[in-house]
Design an enzyme around this catalytic site. Structure first.
Site, PDB file in Angstrom:
ATOM      1  N   CYS A  70      32.081  46.035  46.252  1.00  0.00           N
ATOM      2  CA  CYS A  70      32.178  44.873  47.151  1.00  0.00           C
ATOM      3  C   CYS A  70      33.379  45.006  48.086  1.00  0.00           C
ATOM      4  CB  CYS A  70      32.281  43.611  46.300  1.00  0.00           C
ATOM      5  SG  CYS A  70      32.768  42.127  47.184  1.00  0.00           S
ATOM      6  N   CYS A  73      35.779  42.057  48.031  1.00  0.00           N
ATOM      7  CA  CYS A  73      36.524  42.064  46.758  1.00  0.00           C
ATOM      8  C   CYS A  73      37.713  43.015  46.850  1.00  0.00           C
ATOM      9  CB  CYS A  73      35.624  42.498  45.601  1.00  0.00           C
ATOM     10  SG  CYS A  73      34.229  41.418  45.268  1.00  0.00           S
TER      11      CYS A  73
END
Length: 149
Positions: A70, A73
């Site tokens: 991600c 993230c």
């Protein structure tokens, strides 16, 4: 008159320690492994460690549900790390890799990542999806803690 002891779970060996609230700022060490209970870094949690930290710790636990693939993230990781240095020892910051801990992600209905969830006394009290900067994380936690009281 002494302050009541709090249960604080060690980020290294996951042993529950008793620490007086007025001694949290004095860099307490774990009674078992003798490492610092707070080192300014989020602790990576698997399912078993998650249960210990969220279920036994008597300070709030802020969990970042994330995944290595991600982009947002990975972009938020340094801000979350910096927030740990600012929020500890009043809040424990932790990370759960949703790829490795799919059962936890399913149990908490994590549908987008990153998702921050704040737990107090084993119960989720606030949730925020999406990447945030350090100041926003700290501000959001402060507001969520104020609402939870």
């Amino acid at each position: 008159m002494t302050a009541e002891p709090l249960h604080i779970v060690c980020p290294h060996c996951h042993t529950t320690n008793r620490v007086r609230a007025d001694q949290l700022d004095q860099a307490p060490d774990c009674g078992r492994c003798h490492r610092p209970l707070f080192d300014g870094h989020p602790v990576a949690l698997d399912a078993e460690a998650f249960e210990r930290h969220v279920g036994r710790s008597q300070i709030p636990v802020l969990v970042d549900f994330w995944a290595p693939w991600c982009g947002p993230c990975r972009m938020m990781a340094p801000a979350f790390e910096a927030a740990a240095r600012q929020l500890e020892p009043r809040v424990r910051l932790a990370k759960v890799n949703t790829e490795d801990e799919q059962g936890l992600a399913a149990r908490f209905g994590i549908r987008s990542i990153p998702t921050l969830a704040l737990f107090i006394g084993g119960r989720e009290v606030a949730r925020q999806a999406g990447a945030m900067g350090q100041a926003d994380i700290v501000r959001w936690v402060g507001a969520a803690l104020a609402r939870a009281q």
